[in-house]
Design an enzyme around this catalytic site. Sequence first.
Site, PDB file in Angstrom:
ATOM      1  N   CYS A  27       0.860  -1.171   0.000  1.00  0.00           N
ATOM      2  CA  CYS A  27       0.000   0.000   0.000  1.00  0.00           C
ATOM      3  C   CYS A  27       0.904   1.229   0.000  1.00  0.00           C
ATOM      4  CB  CYS A  27      -0.968  -0.019   1.182  1.00  0.00           C
ATOM      5  SG  CYS A  27      -0.173  -0.110   2.791  1.00  0.00           S
ATOM      6  N   VAL A  28       0.447   2.338   0.520  1.00  0.00           N
ATOM      7  CA  VAL A  28       1.234   3.569   0.479  1.00  0.00           C
ATOM      8  C   VAL A  28       2.476   3.484   1.356  1.00  0.00           C
ATOM      9  CG1 VAL A  28       1.185   6.053   0.925  1.00  0.00           C
ATOM     10  CG2 VAL A  28      -0.826   4.920  -0.022  1.00  0.00           C
TER      11      VAL A  28
END
Length: 476
Positions: A27-28
């Site tokens: 993810c980020v």
Amino acid sequence: MSDVKQSSIQIVKAIGGKDNIAAATHCVTRLRLALKDEGKVDQEALDQIDVVKGSFSTNGQFQVVIGQGTVNKVYAELVKETGVGEASKDDVKKASEQNLNPLQRAVKTLADIFIPILPAIVAAGLLLGINNLLTSKGIFFSRPVIEVYPAWADFTTMVSLIANTSFGFLPALIGWSAVKRFGGNPLLGIVLGLILVNPALINAWDFGKVEIPTWNLFGLEIQQIGYQGQVLPILVASYLLARFEQFLNKKIPESIQLLLVAPIALLVIGFLSFIVIGPLTFAIGNALTDGLVGIFDHASWLGGLLYGGFYALLVVTGMHHTFLAVDLQLQGSALGGTFLWPMLALSNIAQGSAALAMMFIVKDQKQKGLSLTSGISAYLGITEPAIFGVNIRHRFPFIIAMASSSIAGMYISSQGVLGTVGVGGIPGIFSILREYWLPFAIGMLIVLVLPFVSTLLFAKMKKKDVKYGTRDQSLS
């Protein structure tokens, strides 16, 4: 060899080698891994890797916190190093579900439904806080701001309209997310949710206050009541809608599916929603709400002590997402607010205070930086970095934060503090109903000071340094 590639090789080795990876994505800020056996993870070796800021396991996934901008580079090298194909988040979820028991699967299902709609709910809660600032007296002036400055009145009305839309049309949000999760057409989920809150129906918040009109369906009388703010009716209806849609897609020729599937599915599930699903789940939801309210009415201090204290453990297990449904159900009841969300906000702050205290205890510079950033993050309502990256690692700050949150929860519950679902941490005060700001502020003071001071004193009393990447048993 580049630092990123070296870090990737070290991570693969620490998590049990490439043969232990079933699927991987990111993810980020985090690597999200489905591991075949989490028991093979060398936690101490993983913690010592420079790019790793923490790690934790939740919902069958092992997640390694690396940071924005770096995680995608590490992931690319990990894919090259292991030969594991790039996977989507859904692929990793499916692979990780094999490690879950039935209870964990149920919790994960609820999390998958409610997490996607959190931005809308949190935004609505924050906007309601702004509305409270402008419409409550005694905050800036003896009268509300909109009375002192009438030009702000229409602005406030618009803020209130925008804020209340997410809660008023909550079944549409849940319908979209739930039907998507159960494998149906999410647009049909939105329509089903809107059907349940159609303005032609009597508002659920007026139930018991006005005479309810009825439909006469071949001798069967059905109340024309909407389900604004209700959670259970749309959850059950969405599940049945998705399953019925799947059934119809198998039975109806593809050439006429577009013409027949959606009308038949919505008509059948819509009728069932008003005839059976809605009344039954509405009664169950009200019974559960009344039972929970009854417990807090008769022993509010005990409820606050337990929920305030153990909320952080719910975060560790991932079960905290299930209580969002309870919060929304409480908020949509005659109570007009939830007594659980305020304790969530205090738990966030307590974990943040304990993490910040660790910055003055640990000697390792990397751990000091992590303690600072994760503490600030927890103050803003995101506790995972503080819990998994700092507090659980050393155990005693996690336990102290839980105990402090328990005390604060006991206090605000005894004062009957209510809030709306919104932001957590310190900004959480804007989610609290105006009349309860003072007792909530006292609760905030408890969790700001008590965990911080207690963590420092405990470490000093033991006269031991806490080293990054190790658990000092004398401090446990």
